[in-house]
Design a protein around this motif. Sequence first.
Motif, short mmCIF file in Angstrom:
data_model
loop_
_atom_site.label_atom_id
_atom_site.label_comp_id
_atom_site.label_asym_id
_atom_site.label_seq_id
_atom_site.Cartn_x
_atom_site.Cartn_y
_atom_site.Cartn_z
N HIS A 48 0.83 -1.21 0.00
CA HIS A 48 0.00 0.00 0.00
C HIS A 48 0.86 1.26 0.00
O HIS A 48 1.82 1.38 0.77
N PRO A 50 -0.07 5.26 0.20
CA PRO A 50 -1.15 6.25 0.29
C PRO A 50 -0.97 7.44 -0.64
O PRO A 50 -1.91 8.20 -0.89
N PRO A 72 -11.29 5.23 9.88
CA PRO A 72 -12.17 5.16 8.70
C PRO A 72 -11.41 5.00 7.39
O PRO A 72 -11.95 4.46 6.42
N SER A 73 -10.16 5.46 7.35
CA SER A 73 -9.38 5.35 6.11
C SER A 73 -9.17 3.90 5.70
O SER A 73 -8.94 3.61 4.52
N ILE A 75 -11.45 1.63 5.62
CA ILE A 75 -12.59 1.29 4.75
C ILE A 75 -12.34 1.82 3.35
O ILE A 75 -12.66 1.16 2.35
N ASP A 76 -11.74 3.01 3.25
CA ASP A 76 -11.41 3.56 1.93
C ASP A 76 -10.44 2.65 1.18
O ASP A 76 -10.54 2.47 -0.04
N VAL A 77 -9.49 2.06 1.91
CA VAL A 77 -8.54 1.14 1.28
C VAL A 77 -9.27 -0.08 0.74
O VAL A 77 -9.02 -0.55 -0.38
N THR A 79 -12.52 -0.39 -0.12
CA THR A 79 -13.36 -0.06 -1.28
C THR A 79 -12.51 0.24 -2.51
O THR A 79 -12.89 -0.09 -3.64
N GLY A 80 -11.34 0.84 -2.31
CA GLY A 80 -10.44 1.09 -3.43
C GLY A 80 -9.95 -0.21 -4.04
O GLY A 80 -9.84 -0.34 -5.27
N CYS A 81 -9.65 -1.20 -3.19
CA CYS A 81 -9.21 -2.51 -3.70
C CYS A 81 -10.34 -3.19 -4.48
O CYS A 81 -10.11 -3.82 -5.51
N ALA A 104 -17.88 -3.69 5.36
CA ALA A 104 -17.50 -3.12 4.07
C ALA A 104 -16.80 -4.16 3.20
O ALA A 104 -17.04 -4.24 1.98
N HIS A 108 -18.21 -5.66 -0.44
CA HIS A 108 -17.46 -5.42 -1.68
C HIS A 108 -16.69 -6.65 -2.16
O HIS A 108 -15.92 -6.57 -3.13
#
Length: 540
Positions: A48, A50, A72-73, A75-77, A79-81, A104, A108
């Motif tokens: 990863h 950022p 919370p970041s 979860i962003d990782v 969803t990005g994956c 999440a 996904h």
Amino acid sequence: MTVQEAAPQTGAAPVTLGAVVDALGSGLMRLVVAPRGLDVPVGELVVHDPLGDPAPRPDDLLLAVGVDAARPSAIDVVTGCAARGAVGVLLKDDGELPASLVAAAEAHGIALLIAPRDAAWGQLHTLLRTARSVSAPRGVGSQAAPLGDLFGLADALASAVGGAVSIEDERSAVLAYSTGPHPTDDARRAAILGRRVPQEWLDRLQDMGVFRHLVSSDEVVHVPPLDALAYAPRLVIGVRAGGEALGSIWVQEGDRPFGPDADKALREAASLAALHLLRARSGEDLERRRSGDQLRAVLEARLPANLLAESLQVRADAPVVVLGVELVEADDPESGVLADRVADFLVFSCAAFRRRVVASAVGRTAYAVLPGRAGGTAEARQLADDLAARVSAGLRVEVRAAVVDEVAGLVRLPDLRAEVDLALRVLRSRGTGGCVHVDDVRPASVLLQLADLAVERPGLLSGKVRLLEDSDRKRSTTYVPTLRAFLDCFGDVRAAADAVGVHPNTFRYRLRRLSELADLDLDDSEQRLVAQLQLHLLAP
């Protein structure tokens, strides 16, 4: 005499998520959720970043370096994956992942894997990369050798190629060997009995260039027979992962020459062995780090000593041996770092002795705690001598060491550390190295403790000996050395006179004068004892 290297072959099936989980083992990694099941393939490993690339591609597994699962970041990782078709995300955390993060991932279709915080990302990356490159070897029989069972792998390979198998680490220590009916020559027999390849064979193989091939190539090496040494033909291959040498696999030719598929089976076995060794090494590194931290906390009296019982696999009241090792050049600015290396070296050396051990560095001293044995003090002395010699030779430093054995067990561990520290202080005060048992220097240790007490309570050194010391300083008399010689020679005037180089009559005169000056009654046992203690503390 030549060493032949077999022609390379390529081709390995991709590994599935389930195989990755099995390879890492529950001790290193835990699968939290796998919405698409375990049969999905794992592509490349992506670290990863950022700030931008590299980003995962379809089927890639993301190592979420620097990602806090509680934020919370994370979860962003995830969803990005998912948007890029990745198979999953590996995070580090010691607790349960937040429910929102798990939800999440499920929504996904992203697998979530978790490793302990103290697991090194480098270890995890190497192990995953090795697992991803391995396909199940048909000739070796992976079902017969589950990961973690090197002996099972050796037996399976021996059956596949028709020869006796030995698996060794990078230092030529024997880790496992097959137990089938295949012939065994003198070299293999000696290696198994000694758990290490004898130096005679190592020297010959080194001269032949075998080890040079093993560290520079992933291919099978054919070693010809050494008739003079009763050494049968062998196949050997290095076990490697990510360019790092982990060990080697040796197959001794049996009653018949090796078949045409032997090289292929050996290559497949090397890939599997890499997983075995990496998993074992990673698990051992984690356990060693945890047990070392635990020992440090116990030695510093922050945790109860009985917590070490599980690591040593002993009862809390079972006999133990405590060893302390420090560098003779303790003023070296790197001595603290070297103490950590000494602790690691003690662990590896004890493994060679097949001894369980917990080791850690505290300050500039490395400590090791081992279960005691029936040999008691004599065995503890021999063990300490051997370990200190190995550390000194292996790290090329001069060390001093002290050891104590205790039948009462771990409950006295802080006290045992104090005894070891005192023994090391004695050696330090003498400016010497070497290795001692605490009993060897106990009188000097007691005097050191009394000297410490005298610093806190100066009145312990006042009195009649001080009067004699003042007289010697002001009037150039020799009363203190006279009294010391008399007491050291247990009242034998002739021996004491010889010790200071005067006639016995002169010595008697000085003894009478100092007794009158200090009002010292040398026939009083208490006065003699106090005087002798003060003499040792004033000028040890």
